[in-house]
Design a protein around this motif. Structure first.
Motif, PDB file in Angstrom:
ATOM      1  N   LEU A  38       2.423   8.099 -15.455  1.00 32.89           N
ATOM      2  CA  LEU A  38       1.215   7.222 -15.486  1.00 32.89           C
ATOM      3  C   LEU A  38       1.678   5.801 -16.118  1.00 32.89           C
ATOM      4  O   LEU A  38       0.804   5.033 -16.082  1.00 32.89           O
ATOM      5  CB  LEU A  38       0.327   7.699 -16.482  1.00 32.89           C
ATOM      6  N   ASP A  39       2.961   5.806 -16.782  1.00 34.66           N
ATOM      7  CA  ASP A  39       3.329   4.392 -17.250  1.00 34.66           C
ATOM      8  C   ASP A  39       4.108   3.616 -16.358  1.00 34.66           C
ATOM      9  O   ASP A  39       4.406   2.493 -16.480  1.00 34.66           O
ATOM     10  CB  ASP A  39       4.170   4.761 -18.583  1.00 34.66           C
ATOM     11  N   LYS A  47      20.365  -2.905  -5.185  1.00 29.52           N
ATOM     12  CA  LYS A  47      20.205  -4.341  -5.185  1.00 29.52           C
ATOM     13  C   LYS A  47      20.000  -4.606  -6.505  1.00 29.52           C
ATOM     14  O   LYS A  47      18.988  -4.064  -7.250  1.00 29.52           O
ATOM     15  CB  LYS A  47      19.341  -4.731  -4.093  1.00 29.52           C
ATOM     16  N   ALA A  48      20.175  -5.764  -7.049  1.00 31.86           N
ATOM     17  CA  ALA A  48      19.907  -6.173  -8.660  1.00 31.86           C
ATOM     18  C   ALA A  48      18.512  -6.768  -8.562  1.00 31.86           C
ATOM     19  O   ALA A  48      17.973  -7.458  -7.531  1.00 31.86           O
ATOM     20  CB  ALA A  48      20.836  -7.291  -8.982  1.00 31.86           C
ATOM     21  N   LEU A  49      17.799  -6.326  -9.313  1.00 32.87           N
ATOM     22  CA  LEU A  49      16.123  -6.799  -9.628  1.00 32.87           C
ATOM     23  C   LEU A  49      16.193  -7.386 -10.863  1.00 32.87           C
ATOM     24  O   LEU A  49      17.032  -7.303 -11.725  1.00 32.87           O
ATOM     25  CB  LEU A  49      15.181  -5.457  -9.893  1.00 32.87           C
ATOM     26  N   PRO A  50      15.555  -8.857 -10.739  1.00 36.98           N
ATOM     27  CA  PRO A  50      15.475  -9.420 -12.024  1.00 36.98           C
ATOM     28  C   PRO A  50      14.486  -8.865 -13.044  1.00 36.98           C
ATOM     29  O   PRO A  50      13.410  -8.386 -13.038  1.00 36.98           O
ATOM     30  CB  PRO A  50      14.713 -10.883 -11.451  1.00 36.98           C
ATOM     31  N   ILE A  51      15.116  -8.816 -14.185  1.00 33.01           N
ATOM     32  CA  ILE A  51      14.630  -7.851 -15.423  1.00 33.01           C
ATOM     33  C   ILE A  51      13.541  -9.108 -16.040  1.00 33.01           C
ATOM     34  O   ILE A  51      13.637 -10.041 -15.986  1.00 33.01           O
ATOM     35  CB  ILE A  51      15.646  -7.743 -16.405  1.00 33.01           C
ATOM     36  N   ASN A  52      12.374  -8.233 -16.390  1.00 33.71           N
ATOM     37  CA  ASN A  52      11.190  -8.817 -16.975  1.00 33.71           C
ATOM     38  C   ASN A  52      10.360  -9.485 -15.792  1.00 33.71           C
ATOM     39  O   ASN A  52       9.659 -10.257 -16.375  1.00 33.71           O
ATOM     40  CB  ASN A  52      11.548  -9.400 -18.170  1.00 33.71           C
ATOM     41  N   LYS A  73       0.988  -3.263  -9.519  1.00 37.82           N
ATOM     42  CA  LYS A  73       1.917  -4.199 -10.037  1.00 37.82           C
ATOM     43  C   LYS A  73       2.757  -3.635 -11.418  1.00 37.82           C
ATOM     44  O   LYS A  73       2.145  -2.478 -11.882  1.00 37.82           O
ATOM     45  CB  LYS A  73       1.293  -5.383 -10.419  1.00 37.82           C
ATOM     46  N   GLY A  74       4.123  -4.063 -11.367  1.00 36.77           N
ATOM     47  CA  GLY A  74       4.767  -3.779 -12.569  1.00 36.77           C
ATOM     48  C   GLY A  74       5.758  -4.646 -13.103  1.00 36.77           C
ATOM     49  O   GLY A  74       5.830  -5.714 -12.351  1.00 36.77           O
ATOM     50  N   ARG A  75       6.478  -4.379 -14.079  1.00 36.93           N
ATOM     51  CA  ARG A  75       7.452  -5.241 -14.747  1.00 36.93           C
ATOM     52  C   ARG A  75       8.672  -4.574 -14.608  1.00 36.93           C
ATOM     53  O   ARG A  75       8.645  -3.188 -15.272  1.00 36.93           O
ATOM     54  CB  ARG A  75       7.027  -5.665 -15.954  1.00 36.93           C
ATOM     55  N   ASP A  80      20.240  -0.006 -14.220  1.00 37.04           N
ATOM     56  CA  ASP A  80      21.679   0.391 -14.516  1.00 37.04           C
ATOM     57  C   ASP A  80      22.504   0.990 -13.286  1.00 37.04           C
ATOM     58  O   ASP A  80      21.696   1.047 -12.170  1.00 37.04           O
ATOM     59  CB  ASP A  80      21.816   1.404 -15.638  1.00 37.04           C
ATOM     60  N   ALA A  81      23.532   1.698 -13.336  1.00 34.12           N
ATOM     61  CA  ALA A  81      24.060   2.305 -12.158  1.00 34.12           C
ATOM     62  C   ALA A  81      23.369   3.311 -11.514  1.00 34.12           C
ATOM     63  O   ALA A  81      23.452   3.749 -10.345  1.00 34.12           O
ATOM     64  CB  ALA A  81      25.590   2.736 -12.459  1.00 34.12           C
ATOM     65  N   ASN A  82      22.430   4.129 -12.414  1.00 36.50           N
ATOM     66  CA  ASN A  82      21.394   4.877 -11.649  1.00 36.50           C
ATOM     67  C   ASN A  82      20.429   4.453 -11.089  1.00 36.50           C
ATOM     68  O   ASN A  82      19.382   5.344 -10.405  1.00 36.50           O
ATOM     69  CB  ASN A  82      21.358   5.922 -12.819  1.00 36.50           C
ATOM     70  N   GLY A  83      19.810   3.254 -11.111  1.00 44.11           N
ATOM     71  CA  GLY A  83      18.723   2.678 -10.540  1.00 44.11           C
ATOM     72  C   GLY A  83      17.820   1.882 -11.470  1.00 44.11           C
ATOM     73  O   GLY A  83      18.387   1.320 -12.478  1.00 44.11           O
ATOM     74  N   ALA A  84      16.653   1.517 -11.158  1.00 48.40           N
ATOM     75  CA  ALA A  84      15.803   0.630 -12.136  1.00 48.40           C
ATOM     76  C   ALA A  84      14.714   1.444 -12.472  1.00 48.40           C
ATOM     77  O   ALA A  84      14.116   2.134 -12.066  1.00 48.40           O
ATOM     78  CB  ALA A  84      15.335  -0.555 -11.180  1.00 48.40           C
ATOM     79  N   ALA A  85      14.160   0.818 -13.680  1.00 42.37           N
ATOM     80  CA  ALA A  85      12.956   1.254 -14.283  1.00 42.37           C
ATOM     81  C   ALA A  85      11.621   0.097 -14.201  1.00 42.37           C
ATOM     82  O   ALA A  85      11.962  -1.025 -14.627  1.00 42.37           O
ATOM     83  CB  ALA A  85      12.944   1.776 -15.768  1.00 42.37           C
ATOM     84  N   VAL A  86      10.668   0.581 -13.850  1.00 48.31           N
ATOM     85  CA  VAL A  86       9.509  -0.262 -13.620  1.00 48.31           C
ATOM     86  C   VAL A  86       8.275   0.231 -14.402  1.00 48.31           C
ATOM     87  O   VAL A  86       7.884   1.412 -13.926  1.00 48.31           O
ATOM     88  CB  VAL A  86       9.219  -0.552 -11.937  1.00 48.31           C
ATOM     89  N   LYS A  87       7.797  -0.603 -15.253  1.00 44.48           N
ATOM     90  CA  LYS A  87       6.543  -0.254 -15.944  1.00 44.48           C
ATOM     91  C   LYS A  87       5.242  -0.891 -15.229  1.00 44.48           C
ATOM     92  O   LYS A  87       5.463  -2.052 -14.858  1.00 44.48           O
ATOM     93  CB  LYS A  87       6.666  -0.807 -17.351  1.00 44.48           C
ATOM     94  N   PHE A  88       4.415   0.023 -15.017  1.00 47.10           N
ATOM     95  CA  PHE A  88       3.008  -0.586 -14.520  1.00 47.10           C
ATOM     96  C   PHE A  88       2.573  -1.531 -15.390  1.00 47.10           C
ATOM     97  O   PHE A  88       2.388  -1.018 -16.619  1.00 47.10           O
ATOM     98  CB  PHE A  88       2.163   0.844 -14.241  1.00 47.10           C
ATOM     99  N   THR A  89       2.027  -2.591 -14.772  1.00 53.59           N
ATOM    100  CA  THR A  89       1.239  -3.466 -15.520  1.00 53.59           C
ATOM    101  C   THR A  89      -0.196  -3.564 -15.236  1.00 53.59           C
ATOM    102  O   THR A  89      -1.253  -4.006 -15.924  1.00 53.59           O
ATOM    103  CB  THR A  89       1.668  -4.859 -15.438  1.00 53.59           C
ATOM    104  N   GLU A  90      -0.520  -3.087 -14.147  1.00 51.39           N
ATOM    105  CA  GLU A  90      -1.937  -3.103 -13.389  1.00 51.39           C
ATOM    106  C   GLU A  90      -2.052  -1.610 -12.660  1.00 51.39           C
ATOM    107  O   GLU A  90      -1.431  -1.388 -11.798  1.00 51.39           O
ATOM    108  CB  GLU A  90      -2.266  -4.241 -12.614  1.00 51.39           C
TER     109      GLU A  90
END
Length: 112
Positions: A38-39, A47-52, A73-75, A80-90
């Motif tokens: 839920l978070d 591919k590199a994602l811009p952090i924040n 939407k998320g932030r 890292d080498a295993n992937g990316a973490a995105v937190k839901f913002t809306e």
């Protein structure tokens, strides 16, 4: 030294694909979802994602007889080498309810 678990929401494994868009640029099309809560989500991406940065997320969940598309939407928190973490913002109410039901349905019995 063990790292301390900071997650507050239960994550589940789910077969789905994710499209990630930042400022009208598609960063990930059809990226595999590693886990979801839920978070937020964790995705396999090279591919590199811009952090924040705030991003538009499209999560496509396909079953044998139906498809569900969640848009939110998320932030981008980290990558890292295993992937990316995105937190839901809306999360609109429909998306929240779908996610809540998905997490409840797929959670492991020992954590009920």
């Amino acid at each position: 030294m063990e790292s301390q678990e900071r997650r507050t929401a239960q994550r589940i494994q789910l077969s789905a694909v994710v499209n990630i868009r930042i400022d009208d640029q598609l960063f990930a099309a059809g990226t595999d979802l590693r886990d979801i809560s839920l978070d937020g989500i964790n995705v396999n991406i090279d591919k590199a994602l811009p952090i924040n940065r705030i991003c538009d997320l499209e999560i496509l969940i396909c079953g044998p007889s139906s498809e569900l598309t969640l848009r939110t939407k998320g932030r981008v928190l980290r990558q890292d080498a295993n992937g990316a973490a995105v937190k839901f913002t809306e999360l609109d109410i429909d998306t929240y309810l779908h996610l809540k039901n998905i997490v409840l349905y797929h959670r492991s019995p020992e954590r009920s």
